[in-house]
Design a protein around this motif. Structure first.
Motif, PDB file in Angstrom:
ATOM      1  N   VAL A 124      60.770  33.884 -21.011  1.00 52.94           N
ATOM      2  CA  VAL A 124      60.697  35.309 -20.697  1.00 52.94           C
ATOM      3  C   VAL A 124      60.911  35.545 -19.202  1.00 52.94           C
ATOM      4  CG1 VAL A 124      59.261  37.376 -20.756  1.00 52.94           C
ATOM      5  CG2 VAL A 124      59.137  35.717 -22.629  1.00 52.94           C
ATOM      6  N   CYS A 125      61.838  36.448 -18.899  1.00 53.84           N
ATOM      7  CA  CYS A 125      62.095  36.865 -17.522  1.00 53.84           C
ATOM      8  C   CYS A 125      61.778  38.345 -17.387  1.00 53.84           C
ATOM      9  CB  CYS A 125      63.552  36.623 -17.138  1.00 53.84           C
ATOM     10  SG  CYS A 125      64.074  34.897 -17.230  1.00 53.84           S
ATOM     11  N   LEU A 126      61.013  38.691 -16.366  1.00 50.28           N
ATOM     12  CA  LEU A 126      60.654  40.083 -16.102  1.00 50.28           C
ATOM     13  C   LEU A 126      61.299  40.511 -14.790  1.00 50.28           C
ATOM     14  CD1 LEU A 126      58.937  42.608 -16.838  1.00 50.28           C
ATOM     15  CD2 LEU A 126      57.126  41.641 -15.412  1.00 50.28           C
ATOM     16  N   GLU A 127      62.122  41.552 -14.855  1.00 49.48           N
ATOM     17  CA  GLU A 127      62.762  42.058 -13.643  1.00 49.48           C
ATOM     18  C   GLU A 127      61.874  43.106 -12.985  1.00 49.48           C
ATOM     19  OE1 GLU A 127      67.101  43.369 -11.902  1.00 49.48           O
ATOM     20  OE2 GLU A 127      66.804  43.299 -14.078  1.00 49.48           O
ATOM     21  N   VAL A 128      61.584  42.886 -11.717  1.00 47.20           N
ATOM     22  CA  VAL A 128      60.744  43.779 -10.927  1.00 47.20           C
ATOM     23  C   VAL A 128      61.630  44.437  -9.881  1.00 47.20           C
ATOM     24  CG1 VAL A 128      58.758  43.904  -9.375  1.00 47.20           C
ATOM     25  CG2 VAL A 128      58.744  42.281 -11.294  1.00 47.20           C
ATOM     26  N   THR A 129      61.526  45.736  -9.759  1.00 45.88           N
ATOM     27  CA  THR A 129      62.390  46.448  -8.822  1.00 45.88           C
ATOM     28  C   THR A 129      61.647  46.769  -7.534  1.00 45.88           C
ATOM     29  OG1 THR A 129      64.050  48.201  -8.711  1.00 45.88           O
ATOM     30  CG2 THR A 129      61.891  48.809  -9.555  1.00 45.88           C
ATOM     31  N   GLY A 130      62.407  46.860  -6.454  1.00 42.45           N
ATOM     32  CA  GLY A 130      61.804  47.013  -5.140  1.00 42.45           C
ATOM     33  C   GLY A 130      61.560  48.451  -4.714  1.00 42.45           C
ATOM     34  N   PRO A 131      61.068  48.644  -3.488  1.00 39.96           N
ATOM     35  CA  PRO A 131      60.551  49.940  -3.051  1.00 39.96           C
ATOM     36  C   PRO A 131      61.605  51.037  -2.908  1.00 39.96           C
ATOM     37  CG  PRO A 131      60.629  48.415  -1.203  1.00 39.96           C
ATOM     38  CD  PRO A 131      60.905  47.613  -2.433  1.00 39.96           C
ATOM     39  N   ILE A 182      62.088  38.227 -11.655  1.00 39.71           N
ATOM     40  CA  ILE A 182      63.332  38.498 -10.945  1.00 39.71           C
ATOM     41  C   ILE A 182      63.121  39.740 -10.093  1.00 39.71           C
ATOM     42  CG2 ILE A 182      65.791  38.981 -11.182  1.00 39.71           C
ATOM     43  CD1 ILE A 182      65.534  37.844 -14.060  1.00 39.71           C
ATOM     44  N   PHE A 183      63.443  39.653  -8.819  1.00 37.84           N
ATOM     45  CA  PHE A 183      63.248  40.797  -7.924  1.00 37.84           C
ATOM     46  C   PHE A 183      64.583  41.289  -7.403  1.00 37.84           C
ATOM     47  CE2 PHE A 183      62.720  42.840  -3.841  1.00 37.84           C
ATOM     48  CZ  PHE A 183      61.621  43.659  -4.030  1.00 37.84           C
ATOM     49  N   SER A 184      64.834  42.582  -7.596  1.00 42.15           N
ATOM     50  CA  SER A 184      66.022  43.223  -7.036  1.00 42.15           C
ATOM     51  C   SER A 184      65.634  44.590  -6.508  1.00 42.15           C
ATOM     52  CB  SER A 184      67.119  43.352  -8.099  1.00 42.15           C
ATOM     53  OG  SER A 184      66.684  44.193  -9.156  1.00 42.15           O
ATOM     54  N   ASP A 185      66.490  45.157  -5.685  1.00 39.52           N
ATOM     55  CA  ASP A 185      66.228  46.484  -5.118  1.00 39.52           C
ATOM     56  C   ASP A 185      67.566  47.121  -4.794  1.00 39.52           C
ATOM     57  OD1 ASP A 185      64.930  48.683  -4.152  1.00 39.52           O
ATOM     58  OD2 ASP A 185      64.081  47.717  -2.378  1.00 39.52           O
ATOM     59  N   SER A 186      68.259  47.586  -5.832  1.00 36.77           N
ATOM     60  CA  SER A 186      69.645  48.023  -5.678  1.00 36.77           C
ATOM     61  C   SER A 186      69.808  49.130  -4.652  1.00 36.77           C
ATOM     62  CB  SER A 186      70.212  48.466  -7.034  1.00 36.77           C
ATOM     63  OG  SER A 186      69.411  49.484  -7.612  1.00 36.77           O
ATOM     64  N   ALA A 187      68.841  50.039  -4.548  1.00 35.47           N
ATOM     65  CA  ALA A 187      68.938  51.140  -3.590  1.00 35.47           C
ATOM     66  C   ALA A 187      68.622  50.700  -2.164  1.00 35.47           C
ATOM     67  CB  ALA A 187      68.013  52.285  -3.995  1.00 35.47           C
ATOM     68  N   GLY A 188      68.116  49.480  -2.007  1.00 33.81           N
ATOM     69  CA  GLY A 188      67.790  48.966  -0.682  1.00 33.81           C
ATOM     70  C   GLY A 188      68.650  47.789  -0.276  1.00 33.81           C
ATOM     71  N   ALA A 189      69.819  47.641  -0.909  1.00 36.26           N
ATOM     72  CA  ALA A 189      70.696  46.508  -0.627  1.00 36.26           C
ATOM     73  C   ALA A 189      71.169  46.528   0.828  1.00 36.26           C
ATOM     74  CB  ALA A 189      71.894  46.525  -1.564  1.00 36.26           C
ATOM     75  N   PRO A 190      71.383  45.353   1.438  1.00 39.71           N
ATOM     76  CA  PRO A 190      71.781  45.293   2.843  1.00 39.71           C
ATOM     77  C   PRO A 190      73.024  46.113   3.176  1.00 39.71           C
ATOM     78  CG  PRO A 190      71.139  43.125   2.069  1.00 39.71           C
ATOM     79  CD  PRO A 190      71.156  44.007   0.871  1.00 39.71           C
ATOM     80  N   GLU A 191      73.990  46.157   2.240  1.00 37.58           N
ATOM     81  CA  GLU A 191      75.218  46.910   2.523  1.00 37.58           C
ATOM     82  C   GLU A 191      74.965  48.420   2.539  1.00 37.58           C
ATOM     83  OE1 GLU A 191      75.496  45.888  -1.967  1.00 37.58           O
ATOM     84  OE2 GLU A 191      74.710  44.999  -0.114  1.00 37.58           O
ATOM     85  N   LEU A 192      73.850  48.858   1.953  1.00 37.25           N
ATOM     86  CA  LEU A 192      73.500  50.280   1.976  1.00 37.25           C
ATOM     87  C   LEU A 192      72.638  50.623   3.183  1.00 37.25           C
ATOM     88  CD1 LEU A 192      72.657  50.897  -1.799  1.00 37.25           C
ATOM     89  CD2 LEU A 192      74.790  51.384  -0.597  1.00 37.25           C
ATOM     90  N   LEU A 193      71.696  49.760   3.508  1.00 37.27           N
ATOM     91  CA  LEU A 193      70.794  50.037   4.623  1.00 37.27           C
ATOM     92  C   LEU A 193      71.434  49.766   5.979  1.00 37.27           C
ATOM     93  CD1 LEU A 193      68.664  50.207   2.350  1.00 37.27           C
ATOM     94  CD2 LEU A 193      67.108  48.947   3.839  1.00 37.27           C
ATOM     95  N   GLY A 194      72.364  48.809   6.029  1.00 33.89           N
ATOM     96  CA  GLY A 194      72.915  48.396   7.312  1.00 33.89           C
ATOM     97  C   GLY A 194      71.983  47.404   7.993  1.00 33.89           C
TER      98      GLY A 194
END
Length: 289
Positions: A124-131, A182-194
């Motif tokens: 079992v994998c649980l995806e957790v999203t970031g801030p 699994i941790f991701s944060d699509s709205a906080g990706a480096p290419e978006l934040l700079g």
């Protein structure tokens, strides 16, 4: 300001809900997204469709924000739940929201589905999203970034609140038998934040949050950081790689399962690259500074 390496997502499967996956399951949508029993059916259907060796939950990046009060569009058989109307306009509004309750709502159903799948022998994998992804479901994105520029202290308090909520979710997932977080944060990706904002975000949130995550990981589970954020943490000087030798050609999922108890956090490969192998057998641990 140092350069943060770019990681381009290349996976073409394990992207969640689609008509190709849901067709023929006999489920009603969006009701199927609400209950443990139907979540288990959907997770197994995605596993079969992708030819994966694990069950992944949930099917969206809205569970955490919803548990704090976010308003959602629950989708249909083609698309999973997504954010609808913002409910916050400032850091103060976010800080006034209730903390997540892992025993209620869809979050509780996700955790129950994890426990049931684990009891039936699934990995079992649980995806957790970031801030930032959480905040995008609670506030208009422009207000999030304006607040980060104009009210830094307020945003740090917001990050602390969201981080505590995520840690409670992870702790509950651990009790449910989750093998890989699994941790991701699509709205906080480096290419978006700079690079400037990304460096600040690593200092304000990702690094202290991951230090607390380390304390939760043991021989039952391991934390997989999205490679985008792996590079962000390492290239901003808050971490480094440490290599572990395994057999050449080992499947990455199997490598992670073998590393439980020896490694707290990994991040070299995205698990959604189904069947990816470590040709040289070297598993990269993220060691935080």
């Amino acid at each position: 300001m140092g350069e943060i390496r770019e990681y381009k997502c290349t996976y073409s499967n394990s992207v969640g809900i689609s008509a190709e996956v849901t067709s023929g399951l006999g489920l009603e949508f969006p009701d199927a997204y609400m209950h443990s029993e139907t979540m288990q059916i959907l997770s197994r259907a995605i596993k079969k469709h992708d030819g994966a060796e694990f069950c992944l939950l949930p099917f969206c990046r809205t569970v955490e924000a919803e548990a704090m009060g976010a308003i959602l569009n629950y989708g249909d058989a083609n698309t999973g739940p997504r954010a609808k109307d913002p409910i916050c306009g400032s850091c103060e509004d976010v800080l006034a929201l209730p903390d997540v309750d892992v025993t209620k709502g869809r979050m509780a159903e996700v955790l129950d589905a994890c426990a049931k799948l684990k009891a039936e022998g699934e990995t079992v994998c649980l995806e957790v999203t970031g801030p930032f992804t959480m905040l995008n479901a609670l506030m208009e994105p422009r207000k999030v970034f304006k607040a980060y520029r104009k009210d830094h202290d307020g945003m740090v308090k917001v990050f602390e609140k969201l981080g505590d909520s995520l840690l409670a979710y992870i702790e509950a997932g651990k009790r449910a038998g989750v093998d890989v977080f699994i941790f991701s944060d699509s709205a906080g990706a480096p290419e978006l934040l700079g690079p400037k904002f990304m460096t600040q975000a690593v200092e304000d949130f990702y690094h202290p949050f991951l230090k607390k995550v380390e304390e939760l990981m043991d021989d039952s589970c391991i934390f997989l950081l999205c490679p985008k954020f792996t590079f962000a943490v390492i290239d901003t000087g808050f971490g480094e790689f440490r290599e572990h030798e395994l057999e050449p050609g080992i499947d990455f999922l199997e490598a992670m399962l073998q590393m439980r108890g020896r490694v707290k956090i990994g991040g070299q490969v995205c698990i959604k690259n189904i069947g990816v192998k470590l040709a040289n057998g070297r598993f990269r641990e993220i060691v935080l500074r």
